[in-house]
Design a protein around this motif. Structure first.
Motif, PDB file in Angstrom:
ATOM      1  N   ALA A 380       0.827  -1.209   0.000  1.00 18.48           N
ATOM      2  CA  ALA A 380       0.000   0.000   0.000  1.00 18.48           C
ATOM      3  C   ALA A 380       0.858   1.255   0.000  1.00 18.48           C
ATOM      4  N   GLU A 381       1.979   1.211   0.734  1.00 19.14           N
ATOM      5  CA  GLU A 381       2.886   2.353   0.755  1.00 19.14           C
ATOM      6  C   GLU A 381       3.417   2.644  -0.648  1.00 19.14           C
ATOM      7  N   PHE A 382       3.823   1.580  -1.358  1.00 22.39           N
ATOM      8  CA  PHE A 382       4.342   1.757  -2.711  1.00 22.39           C
ATOM      9  C   PHE A 382       3.260   2.269  -3.656  1.00 22.39           C
ATOM     10  N   LEU A 383       2.069   1.690  -3.583  1.00 23.94           N
ATOM     11  CA  LEU A 383       0.990   2.072  -4.492  1.00 23.94           C
ATOM     12  C   LEU A 383       0.498   3.495  -4.233  1.00 23.94           C
ATOM     13  N   SER A 384       0.796   4.027  -3.050  1.00 21.79           N
ATOM     14  CA  SER A 384       0.313   5.362  -2.711  1.00 21.79           C
ATOM     15  C   SER A 384       1.282   6.464  -3.116  1.00 21.79           C
ATOM     16  N   ARG A 385       2.419   6.094  -3.647  1.00 26.63           N
ATOM     17  CA  ARG A 385       3.321   7.127  -4.178  1.00 26.63           C
ATOM     18  C   ARG A 385       2.640   7.764  -5.377  1.00 26.63           C
ATOM     19  N   PHE A 386       2.730   9.064  -5.505  1.00 27.69           N
ATOM     20  CA  PHE A 386       1.935   9.756  -6.506  1.00 27.69           C
ATOM     21  C   PHE A 386       2.385   9.431  -7.925  1.00 27.69           C
ATOM     22  N   TYR A 387       3.668   9.217  -8.128  1.00 27.42           N
ATOM     23  CA  TYR A 387       4.098   8.878  -9.476  1.00 27.42           C
ATOM     24  C   TYR A 387       3.619   7.478  -9.860  1.00 27.42           C
ATOM     25  N   VAL A 388       3.514   6.574  -8.872  1.00 26.74           N
ATOM     26  CA  VAL A 388       2.980   5.242  -9.150  1.00 26.74           C
ATOM     27  C   VAL A 388       1.504   5.330  -9.524  1.00 26.74           C
ATOM     28  N   ARG A 389       0.758   6.178  -8.819  1.00 21.89           N
ATOM     29  CA  ARG A 389      -0.668   6.337  -9.141  1.00 21.89           C
ATOM     30  C   ARG A 389      -0.855   6.925 -10.538  1.00 21.89           C
ATOM     31  N   GLY A 422      -4.783  -1.449  -7.965  1.00 25.92           N
ATOM     32  CA  GLY A 422      -3.732  -0.651  -7.350  1.00 25.92           C
ATOM     33  C   GLY A 422      -4.183   0.760  -7.034  1.00 25.92           C
ATOM     34  N   LEU A 423      -4.957   1.365  -7.935  1.00 23.82           N
ATOM     35  CA  LEU A 423      -5.435   2.733  -7.729  1.00 23.82           C
ATOM     36  C   LEU A 423      -6.312   2.845  -6.489  1.00 23.82           C
ATOM     37  N   ILE A 424      -7.180   1.861  -6.296  1.00 23.70           N
ATOM     38  CA  ILE A 424      -8.133   1.926  -5.186  1.00 23.70           C
ATOM     39  C   ILE A 424      -7.591   1.217  -3.950  1.00 23.70           C
TER      40      ILE A 424
END
Length: 634
Positions: A380-389, A422-424
């Motif tokens: 979740a930490e990784f998926l919440s990085r803004f560039y990943v989103r 991943g987005l949600i």
């Protein structure tokens, strides 16, 4: 059309199943030796930048409810904590009681909403473990972070944690890290480690640092530091100087019949207690000083007389002597390990390793529990990085577009589901996404589907759908405040909101660029070409069973027969459609690439050969295969 809607529903079902796998919460694991602290929170979502702690002030900002300072149950101190405002002169030594156990939690990187959630979860898992820990050690290596997250962690440690806590500053605990460190019952530092520099970054809508905005931001910070100082017996003036420029710190003393007493005081107290000014004169001098420097007599960082109060009848005037000036106020106060120990903040003795911490607590390796973050929290930490989103949003748009152009549920559909999960899933696991955010996002998807398959060309449903999707995705990453069914973004989260908006804009740009490339070079991209099943090869009308491997001579008779067969086949296929190859018509709903076109009085579902064709443009049928009508611009 029905098949595409069915595939869309399958995408949503797959998303639900994917999210259901993301909430595995593992229990703590036993650990011993140096590896006990190796695992911890990775770099925090440093892109989140609402309010960062860097500044605090005003001795009268607010007082928390004092509680006994120093050692709570499970940890002992050799000297009782000093009264509020006084340094702890005698060093404090810690030791676990007989049969005691310690739980380790590590904070590494910027403090953010995820850090606060992770701390709560890991403390809860530690307290549910067997044996139950009698002390919790929080290792800090952080440059600071979000104000709201720091306040939440600080209050949680002081109000909800029922066992003693030890903050171990291992390298640095600046800004928000300092607030968390002093919220613990005891503070331990490694050699050459630092703490302090805690002023908030408070910028108004015009990009300026105004006194009003600063006062609003400083108020909760000062109240929190004051509460920690009162609870733990720390001198508040040190936190004051960590937060506001021009706050000077003095060490003063006086000798009485019971011995020598020392105090750390601010400049206003120094003027009264050493130079003999009245309280009114000292406060007036502080007003003039801060007015000259900041242009505002009510600047929230201005020190006031806090030790020599009115109810003391000014009996302290001129009764104290200066030992030394600890801080000149030209910079924000930052303390090293040795300085923090000398001034009564840190426990005596620098702690370098886990083994030294064990020795300090008089415990062995078997008395330690390492509480790691779970795999779902790391994901979740990784998926919440803004560039990943941004990347995930772009991939979702591209693969969803490809999936809707191909029969069945294929690889593109699986990729789209993964990107959507991943987005949600990231914000959902972090506790940032509210129910109404997800509902709004889902409503947007439904409206887009209606625009594409039910009411093509109307545009209203599509525009509203895109707005709902964007708003839902943006708000999923912004901490909320307040109750009710639709909690709104919390105050001080404008930086996070802006970063979330930018990530969605970048993601939309990536998606649109990907759509253009996919539609234009679809057949030239190997990966995309493999995702779509090719139609069967044309049937040779002269084919005779059993004649494989032979090529009939190209005579005029079989050529004519082939053309006649193709004409008959085309006419038979076109009969139920009301159109045939070569017919020209007008697009009645934008082809992107699927849509509808009118041929004479008949409206037919068609698909264009790459790119988009706008409504009103003329097209010509070049191929009919079953119900698939391929057109090009006329």
């Amino acid at each position: 059309m029905t098949g595409k809607i069915r595939r869309f529903l399958l995408l949503l079902i797959g998303l639900t199943l994917a999210l259901s796998l993301g909430f595995d919460i593992q229990g703590p694991t036993r650990a011993s030796g140096p590896e006990a602290l190796e695992s911890g929170i990775g770099p925090g979502v440093a892109e989140h930048m609402p309010l960062f702690l860097m500044d605090a002030d005003n001795a009268n900002a607010g007082n928390g409810s004092p509680a006994p300072a120093g050692g709570a149950a499970g940890a002992t101190a050799s000297a009782a904590p000093a009264a509020p405002g006084q340094p702890t002169v005698a060093p404090r030594h810690l030791a676990l009681p007989g049969g005691g156990h310690a739980a380790y939690i590590r904070i590494d990187g910027a403090i953010d909403r995820f850090t606060a959630l992770s701390i709560r979860r890991r403390v809860d898992r530690a307290m549910r473990s067997t044996p139950t820990p009698t002390v919790i050690i929080i290792e800090l290596n952080t440059p600071g972070g979000e104000l709201d997250a720091a306040l939440e962690i600080s209050r949680f440690l002081k109000q909800d944690v029922t066992v003693p806590t030890i903050a171990w500053v291992n390298s640095q605990a600046l800004s928000a890290g300092t607030m968390i460190g002093v919220a613990c019952n005891h503070l331990v530092m490694s050699p050459a480690s630092t703490m302090g520099d805690s002023a908030p970054i408070a910028i108004d809508a015009m990009g300026q640092v105004s006194a009003t905005v600063m006062a609003k931001v400083l108020s909760p910070i000062l109240a929190e530091y004051r509460d920690s100082a009162d609870r733990r017996g720390y001198p508040f003036v040190l936190f004051h100087a960590m937060c506001v420029l021009s706050v000077e710190v003095f060490l003063i003393e006086r000798t009485t019949s019971s011995g020598t007493e020392q105090l750390l005081v601010n400049e206003a107290d120094y003027l009264v207690m050493v130079e003999g000014l009245s309280i009114a004169e000292a406060n007036d001098r502080m007003v003039r000083k801060f007015t000259e420097r900041f242009g505002d007599p009510g600047f929230p960082g201005r020190p006031t007389v806090s030790v020599a109060r009115d109810d003391s009848n000014e009996s302290d005037r001129g009764q104290w002597a200066l030992v030394r000036q600890v801080h000149d106020g030209n910079t924000l106060l930052t303390l090293t390990q040795s300085e923090a120990e000398d001034l009564g903040l840190a426990v005596s003795g620098a702690i370098r390793t886990v083994e030294e911490m064990q020795a300090l607590l008089n415990a062995g390796p078997e008395d330690y529990i390492r509480v790691n973050q779970t795999w779902s929290e790391s994901l979740a930490e990784f998926l919440s990085r803004f560039y990943v989103r941004a990347i995930l949003l772009g991939l979702f748009i591209i693969f969803a577009f490809i999936e809707l152009q191909t029969p069945g549920l294929g690889i593109a559909g699986l990729f789209a589901m993964t990107a959507l999960a991943g987005l949600i899933g990231g914000p959902l696991i972090l506790g940032l996404a509210e129910v109404w955010h997800i509902v709004l996002f889902g409503l947007g998807l439904v409206l887009v589907v209606i625009e594409i398959f039910v009411m093509p060309g109307v545009a209203v449903a599509g525009i509203m759908g895109v707005i709902c999707i964007v708003v839902g995705l943006v708000l999923m990453m912004v901490p909320t405040a307040g109750g009710g069914p639709m909690p709104l973004p919390a105050s001080g989260t404008s930086g996070t909101l802006l970063a979330s908006v930018l990530s969605i804009i970048v993601g939309l740009g990536v998606g649109i660029a990907g759509l253009f490339l996919a539609s234009r070079f679809y057949d030239e991209i190997p990966l995309l070409r493999k995702m779509v099943l090719k139609g069967p090869p044309p049937i040779d009308p002269n084919f005779v069973p059993g004649s494989e491997g032979t090529t009939p001579p190209a005579t005029s008779s079989n050529t004519d027969a082939s053309e006649a067969a193709q004409t008959t086949s085309t006419d038979e296929a076109a009969a139920p459609l009301g159109a045939k190859v070569g017919d020209e018509g007008v697009v009645v709903s934008t082809l992107h690439p699927a849509g509808r076109a009118r041929f004479g009085r008949k409206t037919v579902d068609v698909i264009c050969d790459g790119g988009w064709i706008d409504t009103g443009k003329k097209v010509r049928i070049v191929e009919i295969a079953g119900n698939r009508v391929l057109v090009v611009k006329a």
